[in-house]
Scaffold this motif. Structure first.
Motif, PDB file in Angstrom:
ATOM      1  N   SER A  76      48.349  37.023  40.016  1.00  0.00           N
ATOM      2  CA  SER A  76      48.040  38.453  40.006  1.00  0.00           C
ATOM      3  C   SER A  76      47.560  38.951  38.640  1.00  0.00           C
ATOM      4  CB  SER A  76      49.238  39.271  40.476  1.00  0.00           C
ATOM      5  OG  SER A  76      50.297  39.176  39.545  1.00  0.00           O
ATOM      6  N   GLU A  77      47.888  38.239  37.583  1.00  0.00           N
ATOM      7  CA  GLU A  77      47.446  38.635  36.241  1.00  0.00           C
ATOM      8  C   GLU A  77      46.044  38.126  35.927  1.00  0.00           C
ATOM      9  OE1 GLU A  77      49.082  40.877  34.516  1.00  0.00           O
ATOM     10  OE2 GLU A  77      50.527  40.874  36.153  1.00  0.00           O
ATOM     11  N   SER A  78      45.535  37.242  36.748  1.00  0.00           N
ATOM     12  CA  SER A  78      44.207  36.666  36.525  1.00  0.00           C
ATOM     13  C   SER A  78      43.105  37.657  36.896  1.00  0.00           C
ATOM     14  CB  SER A  78      44.060  35.404  37.377  1.00  0.00           C
ATOM     15  OG  SER A  78      42.724  34.959  37.404  1.00  0.00           O
ATOM     16  N   ASP A  79      41.974  37.535  36.241  1.00  0.00           N
ATOM     17  CA  ASP A  79      40.809  38.354  36.583  1.00  0.00           C
ATOM     18  C   ASP A  79      40.257  37.989  37.956  1.00  0.00           C
ATOM     19  OD1 ASP A  79      40.989  39.626  34.161  1.00  0.00           O
ATOM     20  OD2 ASP A  79      39.506  38.342  33.179  1.00  0.00           O
ATOM     21  N   LYS A  80      40.593  36.803  38.434  1.00  0.00           N
ATOM     22  CA  LYS A  80      40.073  36.334  39.721  1.00  0.00           C
ATOM     23  C   LYS A  80      40.977  36.701  40.896  1.00  0.00           C
ATOM     24  CE  LYS A  80      37.403  32.677  37.680  1.00  0.00           C
ATOM     25  NZ  LYS A  80      36.882  31.348  37.806  1.00  0.00           N
ATOM     26  N   PHE A  81      42.057  37.429  40.620  1.00  0.00           N
ATOM     27  CA  PHE A  81      42.942  37.879  41.695  1.00  0.00           C
ATOM     28  C   PHE A  81      42.179  38.840  42.592  1.00  0.00           C
ATOM     29  CE2 PHE A  81      46.381  40.784  43.252  1.00  0.00           C
ATOM     30  CZ  PHE A  81      47.036  39.854  44.032  1.00  0.00           C
ATOM     31  N   CYS A  87      33.448  32.040  48.154  1.00  0.00           N
ATOM     32  CA  CYS A  87      32.144  32.692  47.978  1.00  0.00           C
ATOM     33  C   CYS A  87      32.066  33.575  46.735  1.00  0.00           C
ATOM     34  CB  CYS A  87      31.776  33.504  49.219  1.00  0.00           C
ATOM     35  SG  CYS A  87      32.779  34.986  49.454  1.00  0.00           S
ATOM     36  N   GLY A  88      33.219  33.933  46.171  1.00  0.00           N
ATOM     37  CA  GLY A  88      33.227  34.754  44.966  1.00  0.00           C
ATOM     38  C   GLY A  88      33.145  36.255  45.210  1.00  0.00           C
ATOM     39  N   ASP A  89      33.118  36.674  46.469  1.00  0.00           N
ATOM     40  CA  ASP A  89      33.098  38.103  46.777  1.00  0.00           C
ATOM     41  C   ASP A  89      34.509  38.690  46.663  1.00  0.00           C
ATOM     42  OD1 ASP A  89      30.396  38.150  47.280  1.00  0.00           O
ATOM     43  OD2 ASP A  89      30.600  37.998  49.457  1.00  0.00           O
ATOM     44  N   VAL A  90      34.563  40.002  46.566  1.00  0.00           N
ATOM     45  CA  VAL A  90      35.847  40.695  46.511  1.00  0.00           C
ATOM     46  C   VAL A  90      36.494  40.657  47.899  1.00  0.00           C
ATOM     47  CG1 VAL A  90      36.957  42.933  46.129  1.00  0.00           C
ATOM     48  CG2 VAL A  90      35.081  42.197  44.643  1.00  0.00           C
ATOM     49  N   THR A 103      43.580  33.749  49.601  1.00  0.00           N
ATOM     50  CA  THR A 103      42.638  33.469  48.508  1.00  0.00           C
ATOM     51  C   THR A 103      41.191  33.449  48.996  1.00  0.00           C
ATOM     52  OG1 THR A 103      42.884  31.071  48.865  1.00  0.00           O
ATOM     53  CG2 THR A 103      44.325  32.099  47.216  1.00  0.00           C
ATOM     54  N   ARG A 104      41.015  33.749  50.275  1.00  0.00           N
ATOM     55  CA  ARG A 104      39.652  33.757  50.839  1.00  0.00           C
ATOM     56  C   ARG A 104      39.421  35.017  51.665  1.00  0.00           C
ATOM     57  NH1 ARG A 104      38.312  27.673  52.943  1.00  0.00           N
ATOM     58  NH2 ARG A 104      38.494  26.664  50.919  1.00  0.00           N
TER      59      ARG A 104
END
Length: 110
Positions: A76-81, A87-90, A103-104
């Motif tokens: 949760s502290e990661s920028d990728k959370f 795919c890299g979408d929000v 995570t997907r």
């Protein structure tokens, strides 16, 4: 994801972790061996063994869920959370609110 949404998700994760731990404690009690000298009839013993088997399965699933929730809390502290790992979408907030350990996104899961 806004900071308030992130804080809400972290709160949801904490709540689910505590709830899951309570479920695990309860299920652990339910899967204890059935003593042979217990005064229950043959059919009742068969029911107890069947229920024990079902509870063991539920216990395994709850332990898996707890690991996922703990991993989500760590991430949760990661920028990728909240970003789909495929795919890299929000990932939509509603999905994360329902499944904070995901995570997907829906498209990549399907």
């Amino acid at each position: 994801m806004t900071q308030s949404e992130k804080e809400k998700l972290i709160e949801i994760i904490h709540t689910r972790i505590e709830s899951t731990k309570a479920d695990i404690e309860e299920l652990t009690e339910l899967v204890k061996p059935i003593p042979l000298d217990a005064s229950i009839g043959r059919v009742s013993r068969m029911d107890a063994i069947n229920n024990k088997s079902i509870n063991e399965s539920s216990l395994r699933e709850k332990k898996k869920e707890l690991k996922k929730l703990e991993r989500a809390l760590e991430n949760s502290e990661s920028d990728k959370f909240g970003i789909c790992t495929k795919c890299g979408d929000v990932i939509p907030f509603g999905r994360l609110e329902y499944m904070p350990h995901t995570t997907r996104c829906v498209i990549c899961v399907g």
